[in-house]
Design a protein around this motif. Structure first.
Motif, PDB file in Angstrom:
ATOM      1  N   ARG A  42      41.469  58.275  42.225  1.00  0.00           N
ATOM      2  CA  ARG A  42      40.776  58.906  41.219  1.00  0.00           C
ATOM      3  C   ARG A  42      39.865  58.114  40.524  1.00  0.00           C
ATOM      4  O   ARG A  42      39.987  57.204  40.334  1.00  0.00           O
ATOM      5  N   TYR A  43      38.661  58.537  40.429  1.00  0.00           N
ATOM      6  CA  TYR A  43      37.626  57.873  39.871  1.00  0.00           C
ATOM      7  C   TYR A  43      37.029  58.500  38.552  1.00  0.00           C
ATOM      8  O   TYR A  43      37.413  59.709  38.391  1.00  0.00           O
ATOM      9  N   ALA A  76      37.639  63.435  41.134  1.00  0.00           N
ATOM     10  CA  ALA A  76      37.034  63.071  39.895  1.00  0.00           C
ATOM     11  C   ALA A  76      37.975  63.072  38.517  1.00  0.00           C
ATOM     12  O   ALA A  76      38.909  64.216  38.855  1.00  0.00           O
ATOM     13  N   SER A  77      37.955  62.230  37.734  1.00  0.00           N
ATOM     14  CA  SER A  77      38.948  62.745  36.343  1.00  0.00           C
ATOM     15  C   SER A  77      38.389  64.209  35.664  1.00  0.00           C
ATOM     16  O   SER A  77      37.274  64.338  35.874  1.00  0.00           O
ATOM     17  N   GLU A  78      39.234  64.554  35.017  1.00  0.00           N
ATOM     18  CA  GLU A  78      38.745  65.847  34.452  1.00  0.00           C
ATOM     19  C   GLU A  78      37.711  65.735  33.158  1.00  0.00           C
ATOM     20  O   GLU A  78      37.415  66.665  32.929  1.00  0.00           O
ATOM     21  N   LEU A  90      42.089  52.025  33.926  1.00  0.00           N
ATOM     22  CA  LEU A  90      42.513  51.180  35.096  1.00  0.00           C
ATOM     23  C   LEU A  90      43.663  50.195  34.795  1.00  0.00           C
ATOM     24  O   LEU A  90      44.546  49.983  35.677  1.00  0.00           O
ATOM     25  N   THR A  91      43.727  49.586  33.347  1.00  0.00           N
ATOM     26  CA  THR A  91      44.524  48.555  33.187  1.00  0.00           C
ATOM     27  C   THR A  91      45.879  49.225  32.641  1.00  0.00           C
ATOM     28  O   THR A  91      47.018  48.447  32.636  1.00  0.00           O
ATOM     29  N   SER A  92      45.894  50.355  32.027  1.00  0.00           N
ATOM     30  CA  SER A  92      47.015  51.163  31.523  1.00  0.00           C
ATOM     31  C   SER A  92      48.030  51.415  32.803  1.00  0.00           C
ATOM     32  O   SER A  92      47.797  51.856  33.871  1.00  0.00           O
ATOM     33  N   PRO A  93      49.406  51.317  32.657  1.00  0.00           N
ATOM     34  CA  PRO A  93      50.388  51.560  33.401  1.00  0.00           C
ATOM     35  C   PRO A  93      50.460  53.004  33.804  1.00  0.00           C
ATOM     36  O   PRO A  93      50.781  53.311  34.933  1.00  0.00           O
ATOM     37  N   ASP A  98      41.948  55.157  39.142  1.00  0.00           N
ATOM     38  CA  ASP A  98      42.486  54.165  40.004  1.00  0.00           C
ATOM     39  C   ASP A  98      41.171  53.246  40.313  1.00  0.00           C
ATOM     40  O   ASP A  98      41.472  51.801  40.730  1.00  0.00           O
ATOM     41  N   ILE A  99      40.001  53.681  40.318  1.00  0.00           N
ATOM     42  CA  ILE A  99      38.569  52.862  40.802  1.00  0.00           C
ATOM     43  C   ILE A  99      37.624  53.077  39.937  1.00  0.00           C
ATOM     44  O   ILE A  99      37.508  54.446  39.355  1.00  0.00           O
ATOM     45  N   LEU A 100      36.936  51.861  39.657  1.00  0.00           N
ATOM     46  CA  LEU A 100      35.651  52.178  38.883  1.00  0.00           C
ATOM     47  C   LEU A 100      34.491  51.200  39.641  1.00  0.00           C
ATOM     48  O   LEU A 100      34.842  50.286  40.426  1.00  0.00           O
ATOM     49  N   TRP A 101      33.372  51.612  39.446  1.00  0.00           N
ATOM     50  CA  TRP A 101      32.159  50.888  39.822  1.00  0.00           C
ATOM     51  C   TRP A 101      31.367  50.287  38.723  1.00  0.00           C
ATOM     52  O   TRP A 101      30.976  51.212  37.841  1.00  0.00           O
TER      53      TRP A 101
END
Length: 300
Positions: A42-43, A76-78, A90-93, A98-101
């Motif tokens: 998920r991005y 893609a995120s909604e 990304l840091t939240s449990p 899941d990924i970022l550029w």
């Protein structure tokens, strides 16, 4: 004796039935396992208007996923999100991406899993200035960092560039989001908007009514890298994407995609004719960058 034979026949029949059941179930169990092994990457949802190089980055990511040999699918995120929100997710449990550029910093590399392959070959650190057309010659006499410090830049508040520019003594005005920066420049809220070589022409073309131009005299340069960052929740995903990217580099696909997407922008920037204003980037340690792999970096 007859009863014993019947009992034995019954046992054999049950055994055969059990074996047949297991054999018939095996293909379906394997199919179920394959479905379970397929994972979603998920991005953050972004539009080309908000992120001019999103199509290029996603093309690299799709090829890397395929080259990894793992059954990932991209999603893609909604909701659209800015960098600060995406990093939080990304840091939240239970984060929703899941990924970022994004541009690397030591802080981001401590929070997330960096894949240290610069997907922009460092082009993000080569910056041209977007100006009002009336100020097209504003930087004609600019030769040094001190000369440039007489002018104010505009940036989005959660971009690492803000701290880099200010650390080098350059005044910066910020906006809470990306799009308003262009109208803020037009309105004279700041003097110039530094944009990456591969971003600036597309951004200009999308806003013809604002009467902006690209400066022809200087280029800012600071060491930087656009990396994929993966959530600490997904270490295997990070390894798989790293492996896929390495395969793209090895077989030449990475360079082909890079050249196709960026060669015109690099040519039009005419960097060798410009005065290079070099800035420090104290927020990214050089020893963490794969500088020894010279083929991964752009040089004019």
């Amino acid at each position: 004796m007859k009863q014993a034979c019947l009992f034995l026949a019954s046992r054999i029949s049950r055994s055969v039935l059990l074996i047949l059941t297991l054999l018939l179930a095996t293909p379906f169990a394997s199919a179920a396992d394959a479905v379970q092994k397929t994972a979603t990457i998920r991005y953050p949802l972004v539009s080309p208007n908000a992120d001019p190089h999103v199509d290029y980055v996603l093309e690299i990511l799709r090829h890397a996923v395929k080259a990894s040999g793992q059954p990932y699918q991209l999603q893609a995120s909604e909701v659209a999100m800015q960098q600060a929100r995406a990093i939080y997710e990304l840091t939240s449990p239970n984060g929703i991406v899941d990924i970022l550029w994004t541009m690397s910093t030591d802080e981001r590399e401590a929070q997330l899993i960096p894949i240290r392959i610069p997907i922009d070959k460092g082009l993000l650190g080569w910056r041209l200035a977007l100006l009002r057309s009336a100020d097209a010659e504003m930087f004609r006499e600019v030769r040094t960092l001190k000369d440039l410090s007489a002018f104010s830049a505009g940036q989005e508040m959660d971009w690492p560039d803000v701290a880099i520019l200010r650390n080098n003594g350059l005044p910066v005005k910020t906006s809470a989001s990306y799009d308003p920066l262009f109208t803020m420049l037009k309105a004279g809220r700041f003097d110039y908007f530094p944009r990456a070589v591969f971003e600036i022409q597309n951004e200009l073309d999308l806003r013809p009514s604002l009467d902006l131009v690209i400066d022809k005299h200087i280029v800012l340069y600071y060491p930087s890298a656009l990396y994929f960052f993966v959530s600490p929740r997904e270490p295997k995903m990070a390894q798989d994407i790293q492996r896929g990217l390495e395969e793209l580099i090895k077989n030449g696909t990475f360079e082909k995609i890079f050249q196709r997407a960026n060669q015109d922008a690099i040519k039009n920037a005419n960097l060798k004719s410009r005065t290079i204003i070099t800035l420090r980037n104290p927020f990214l340690s050089p020893e963490k960058m794969p500088l020894h792999r010279t083929g991964l970096w752009f040089r004019p």
